[in-house]
Write a protein that holds these residues in place. Structure first.
Motif, short mmCIF file in Angstrom:
data_model
loop_
_atom_site.label_atom_id
_atom_site.label_comp_id
_atom_site.label_asym_id
_atom_site.label_seq_id
_atom_site.Cartn_x
_atom_site.Cartn_y
_atom_site.Cartn_z
N PHE A 1 5.24 -7.66 -0.64
CA PHE A 1 4.73 -8.29 -1.85
C PHE A 1 5.88 -8.69 -2.76
CE2 PHE A 1 3.35 -8.10 -6.29
CZ PHE A 1 2.26 -8.94 -6.27
N THR A 2 5.77 -9.88 -3.30
CA THR A 2 6.64 -10.35 -4.38
C THR A 2 5.75 -11.18 -5.29
OG1 THR A 2 8.57 -10.50 -2.94
CG2 THR A 2 8.66 -11.74 -4.99
N GLY A 3 5.62 -10.75 -6.54
CA GLY A 3 4.79 -11.53 -7.45
C GLY A 3 4.42 -10.77 -8.70
N TRP A 4 3.47 -11.35 -9.43
CA TRP A 4 3.02 -10.80 -10.71
C TRP A 4 1.83 -9.88 -10.52
CZ3 TRP A 4 5.79 -11.35 -15.04
CH2 TRP A 4 6.76 -12.36 -15.06
N MET A 5 1.86 -8.75 -11.23
CA MET A 5 0.73 -7.84 -11.32
C MET A 5 0.23 -7.86 -12.76
SD MET A 5 1.78 -4.44 -9.24
CE MET A 5 1.95 -4.43 -7.49
N PHE A 6 -1.07 -7.69 -12.94
CA PHE A 6 -1.70 -7.77 -14.26
C PHE A 6 -2.47 -6.48 -14.53
CE2 PHE A 6 -1.35 -11.89 -12.27
CZ PHE A 6 -0.61 -12.59 -13.20
N ALA A 7 -2.08 -5.75 -15.56
CA ALA A 7 -2.72 -4.47 -15.85
C ALA A 7 -4.18 -4.62 -16.22
CB ALA A 7 -1.97 -3.75 -16.97
N GLU A 8 -4.54 -5.70 -16.91
CA GLU A 8 -5.93 -5.89 -17.33
C GLU A 8 -6.82 -6.34 -16.17
OE1 GLU A 8 -3.46 -5.41 -20.54
OE2 GLU A 8 -3.27 -7.09 -19.16
N SER A 9 -6.22 -6.77 -15.07
CA SER A 9 -6.97 -7.19 -13.88
C SER A 9 -6.31 -6.55 -12.65
CB SER A 9 -6.94 -8.71 -13.74
OG SER A 9 -7.51 -9.32 -14.86
N PRO A 10 -6.49 -5.23 -12.47
CA PRO A 10 -5.76 -4.55 -11.39
C PRO A 10 -6.14 -5.03 -9.99
CG PRO A 10 -7.31 -3.07 -12.46
CD PRO A 10 -7.30 -4.32 -13.25
N GLY A 11 -7.30 -5.65 -9.85
CA GLY A 11 -7.69 -6.15 -8.54
C GLY A 11 -6.94 -7.41 -8.15
N ILE A 12 -6.34 -8.09 -9.13
CA ILE A 12 -5.56 -9.29 -8.84
C ILE A 12 -4.13 -8.85 -8.54
CG2 ILE A 12 -4.66 -11.46 -9.76
CD1 ILE A 12 -7.12 -11.61 -11.53
N ASN A 13 -3.68 -9.12 -7.34
CA ASN A 13 -2.31 -8.84 -6.90
C ASN A 13 -1.95 -7.36 -6.90
OD1 ASN A 13 -1.99 -11.52 -6.51
ND2 ASN A 13 -0.68 -11.87 -8.26
N ALA A 14 -2.92 -6.49 -6.74
CA ALA A 14 -2.58 -5.09 -6.48
C ALA A 14 -2.11 -5.01 -5.03
CB ALA A 14 -3.79 -4.20 -6.69
N ILE A 15 -1.31 -4.01 -4.71
CA ILE A 15 -0.84 -3.84 -3.34
C ILE A 15 -1.92 -3.09 -2.57
CG2 ILE A 15 0.96 -2.86 -1.88
CD1 ILE A 15 1.81 -5.13 -3.86
N GLU A 16 -2.44 -3.73 -1.56
CA GLU A 16 -3.44 -3.11 -0.70
C GLU A 16 -2.83 -2.93 0.68
OE1 GLU A 16 -7.14 -5.22 -0.88
OE2 GLU A 16 -7.13 -5.21 -3.06
N HIS A 17 -2.52 -1.70 0.97
CA HIS A 17 -1.85 -1.30 2.20
C HIS A 17 -2.84 -0.45 2.98
CE1 HIS A 17 0.93 1.45 4.40
NE2 HIS A 17 1.69 0.37 4.48
N PRO A 18 -2.71 -0.33 4.30
CA PRO A 18 -3.65 0.51 5.04
C PRO A 18 -3.71 1.97 4.56
CG PRO A 18 -2.40 -0.85 6.56
CD PRO A 18 -1.80 -1.05 5.18
#
Length: 140
Positions: A102-119
Motif C-alpha cells: 500500500f502507498t496512499g492516503w488514509m482518512f480517519a473519518e472514513s476508516p473503510g476507505i484505504n484501510a489496509i486489508e490483509h489476510p
C-alpha cells in the motif's frame, strides 16, 4: 445601440459570476501538520485490536506489516474534523522478502476507505497527534 446593450449585459454577467465566486468559496484555515500518526490494527487470528503511535518517516512493525507514515494532517478545532495521512505499508512475506502492499492516503473519518486489508492484519488511521507517550526515534 444593440452593441452597447450587449456589452453592458456581458459586463453585468461577469460581475455577477465574480461576486458569486467570491461569496461561494469559504475561507479555510491552514491544515495542521502533525509529527505523530495514531493507528489501530487488528490481528484477525487472535481477534485483538492494538493501537500504536508512529512518528513521521519512522517504520513500525505490526505483525507482518511495516507501517511508515510520511505526513499526517488534521483540521483546526474550529473546523469540521478531517484527518488524513500519507502512508506506506510493506509486508514481510514468509520468504522474508519485503513487498509494498500500500502507498496512499488514509482518512480517519472514513476508516473503510484505504484501510489496509490483509489476510491476517488490518490497519487503519485513527488520528494525528502533536505528541505521544512513545519516545521519538533517535536522530543521528
Amino acid at each position: 445601440m444593440m452593441a452597447a446593450k450587449g456589452i453592458s449585459c456581458c459586463a453585468a454577467k461577469i460581475a455577477f459570476v465574480a461576486l458569486s465566486l467570491s461569496v461561494a468559496v469559504p475561507a479555510y484555515a491552514e491544515r495542521i501538520k502533525n509529527p505523530v500518526a495514531e493507528f489501530s490494527g487488528i490481528d484477525k487470528i487472535t481477534g485483538t485490536i492494538h493501537t500504536f503511535d508512529v512518528y513521521m518517516d519512522e517504520t513500525v512493525q505490526f505483525g507482518a506489516l511495516q507501517v511508515t507514515p510520511r505526513v499526517c494532517y488534521s483540521s483546526p478545532e474550529t473546523e469540521e474534523p478531517k484527518t488524513d495521512a500519507f502512508v506506506e505499508v510493506n509486508e514481510i512475506t514468509l520468504n522474508r522478502e519485503i513487498r509494498r502492499i500500500f502507498t496512499g492516503w488514509m482518512f480517519a473519518e472514513s476508516p473503510g476507505i484505504n484501510a489496509i486489508e490483509h489476510p491476517v492484519y488490518d490497519v487503519w488511521l485513527k488520528s494525528c497527534k502533536q505528541q505521544s507517550d512513545v519516545p521519538p526515534p533517535e536522530t543521528n
